[in-house]
Design a protein around this motif. Structure first.
Motif, PDB file in Angstrom:
ATOM      1  N   PHE A  10       0.758  -1.725   0.074  1.00 57.03           N
ATOM      2  CA  PHE A  10       0.078  -0.352  -0.455  1.00 57.03           C
ATOM      3  C   PHE A  10       0.789   1.193  -0.265  1.00 57.03           C
ATOM      4  O   PHE A  10       0.798   2.203  -0.507  1.00 57.03           O
ATOM      5  N   LYS A  11       1.743   1.218   0.678  1.00 54.69           N
ATOM      6  CA  LYS A  11       2.613   2.708   1.434  1.00 54.69           C
ATOM      7  C   LYS A  11       3.625   2.886  -0.598  1.00 54.69           C
ATOM      8  O   LYS A  11       3.210   4.379  -0.763  1.00 54.69           O
ATOM      9  N   GLU A  12       3.898   1.506  -1.100  1.00 52.82           N
ATOM     10  CA  GLU A  12       3.961   1.825  -2.445  1.00 52.82           C
ATOM     11  C   GLU A  12       3.023   2.514  -3.721  1.00 52.82           C
ATOM     12  O   GLU A  12       3.740   3.447  -4.475  1.00 52.82           O
ATOM     13  N   ALA A  13       2.239   1.767  -3.859  1.00 56.08           N
ATOM     14  CA  ALA A  13       0.599   2.342  -4.376  1.00 56.08           C
ATOM     15  C   ALA A  13       0.725   3.882  -3.717  1.00 56.08           C
ATOM     16  O   ALA A  13       0.573   4.428  -4.426  1.00 56.08           O
ATOM     17  N   PHE A  14       0.336   4.159  -2.911  1.00 58.46           N
ATOM     18  CA  PHE A  14      -0.027   5.652  -2.262  1.00 58.46           C
ATOM     19  C   PHE A  14       1.257   6.437  -2.140  1.00 58.46           C
ATOM     20  O   PHE A  14       0.895   7.803  -3.128  1.00 58.46           O
ATOM     21  N   SER A  15       1.981   6.447  -2.821  1.00 56.67           N
ATOM     22  CA  SER A  15       3.423   7.239  -2.668  1.00 56.67           C
ATOM     23  C   SER A  15       3.658   7.603  -4.423  1.00 56.67           C
ATOM     24  O   SER A  15       3.852   8.625  -5.091  1.00 56.67           O
ATOM     25  N   VAL A  16       3.403   6.502  -5.062  1.00 58.31           N
ATOM     26  CA  VAL A  16       3.410   7.295  -6.786  1.00 58.31           C
ATOM     27  C   VAL A  16       2.199   7.501  -7.028  1.00 58.31           C
ATOM     28  O   VAL A  16       1.777   8.331  -7.905  1.00 58.31           O
ATOM     29  N   MET A  17       0.665   7.267  -6.498  1.00 60.78           N
ATOM     30  CA  MET A  17      -0.263   8.055  -6.186  1.00 60.78           C
ATOM     31  C   MET A  17      -0.016   9.814  -5.730  1.00 60.78           C
ATOM     32  O   MET A  17      -0.714  10.477  -6.984  1.00 60.78           O
ATOM     33  N   THR A  18       0.422   9.594  -5.486  1.00 58.12           N
ATOM     34  CA  THR A  18       0.880  10.935  -4.811  1.00 58.12           C
ATOM     35  C   THR A  18       1.329  11.781  -5.838  1.00 58.12           C
ATOM     36  O   THR A  18       1.012  12.850  -6.502  1.00 58.12           O
ATOM     37  N   ARG A  19       2.247  10.731  -6.318  1.00 57.88           N
ATOM     38  CA  ARG A  19       3.543  11.967  -7.652  1.00 57.88           C
ATOM     39  C   ARG A  19       2.819  11.783  -8.836  1.00 57.88           C
ATOM     40  O   ARG A  19       2.572  12.753  -9.670  1.00 57.88           O
ATOM     41  N   ILE A  20       1.521  11.113  -8.983  1.00 58.48           N
ATOM     42  CA  ILE A  20       0.853  11.468 -10.076  1.00 58.48           C
ATOM     43  C   ILE A  20      -0.080  12.279  -9.843  1.00 58.48           C
ATOM     44  O   ILE A  20      -0.085  13.020 -10.773  1.00 58.48           O
ATOM     45  N   ALA A  21      -0.661  12.173  -8.698  1.00 59.26           N
ATOM     46  CA  ALA A  21      -1.419  13.607  -8.397  1.00 59.26           C
ATOM     47  C   ALA A  21      -0.829  15.071  -8.834  1.00 59.26           C
ATOM     48  O   ALA A  21      -1.899  16.032  -9.086  1.00 59.26           O
ATOM     49  N   PHE A  22       0.546  15.345  -8.594  1.00 57.75           N
ATOM     50  CA  PHE A  22       0.956  16.319  -8.751  1.00 57.75           C
ATOM     51  C   PHE A  22       0.860  16.712  -9.908  1.00 57.75           C
ATOM     52  O   PHE A  22       1.161  17.792 -10.757  1.00 57.75           O
ATOM     53  N   GLU A  23       1.344  15.793 -10.506  1.00 64.37           N
ATOM     54  CA  GLU A  23       1.804  15.332 -12.589  1.00 64.37           C
ATOM     55  C   GLU A  23       0.235  16.089 -13.231  1.00 64.37           C
ATOM     56  O   GLU A  23      -0.159  16.393 -13.336  1.00 64.37           O
ATOM     57  N   CYS A  24      -0.788  15.723 -12.179  1.00 61.48           N
ATOM     58  CA  CYS A  24      -2.060  15.959 -12.826  1.00 61.48           C
ATOM     59  C   CYS A  24      -2.352  17.030 -12.674  1.00 61.48           C
ATOM     60  O   CYS A  24      -2.872  17.917 -13.573  1.00 61.48           O
ATOM     61  N   GLU A  25      -1.918  18.406 -11.318  1.00 64.49           N
ATOM     62  CA  GLU A  25      -2.033  19.522 -10.938  1.00 64.49           C
ATOM     63  C   GLU A  25      -1.369  19.832 -11.952  1.00 64.49           C
ATOM     64  O   GLU A  25      -2.215  20.802 -12.513  1.00 64.49           O
ATOM     65  N   ALA A  26      -0.662  19.776 -12.698  1.00 65.15           N
ATOM     66  CA  ALA A  26       0.464  20.464 -13.455  1.00 65.15           C
ATOM     67  C   ALA A  26      -0.240  20.083 -14.811  1.00 65.15           C
ATOM     68  O   ALA A  26      -0.102  21.730 -15.841  1.00 65.15           O
ATOM     69  N   GLN A  27      -0.309  19.483 -15.000  1.00 64.75           N
ATOM     70  CA  GLN A  27      -1.298  19.415 -16.708  1.00 64.75           C
ATOM     71  C   GLN A  27      -2.841  19.891 -16.770  1.00 64.75           C
ATOM     72  O   GLN A  27      -3.375  20.252 -17.840  1.00 64.75           O
TER      73      GLN A  27
END
Length: 95
Positions: A35-52
């Motif tokens: 879960f920790k790894e999944a959530f970590s990647v989701m967090t990085r994706i979330a920042f990219e989503c905001e940027a785009q």
């Protein structure tokens, strides 16, 4: 942004690994070690989503992340979805 035809979507999907066109959107599932790894990647994706300025429909259950992309304003799949999908792939691969 212009909605892609089924042919365009098929052509673009050839450039991505593991993505499918289902009910008007492109989607995929990623599985991580925990879960920790999944959530970590989701967090990085979330920042990219905001940027785009483009946001997925997604869910997370334990170590699995399901992502579904479509452009709501266009009522279908557009270039924005494939740009974000490629960014997501880069984030997941860099992990």
């Amino acid at each position: 942004m212009e909605k892609f035809t089924d042919k365009q979507i098929e052509d673009y999907l050839g450039q991505l690994d593991g993505w499918e066109y289902v009910d008007g959107a492109i989607e995929t599932t990623f599985e991580f070690k925990d879960f920790k790894e999944a959530f970590s990647v989701m967090t990085r994706i979330a920042f990219e989503c905001e940027a785009q300025g483009h946001h997925p429909d997604w869910s997370n259950v334990y170590k699995t992340v399901n992502i579904r992309l479509s452009t709501h304003d266009a009522n279908g799949v557009t270039e924005k979805d494939f740009e974000l999908a490629r960014s997501i792939e880069d984030i997941v691969e860099s992990d």
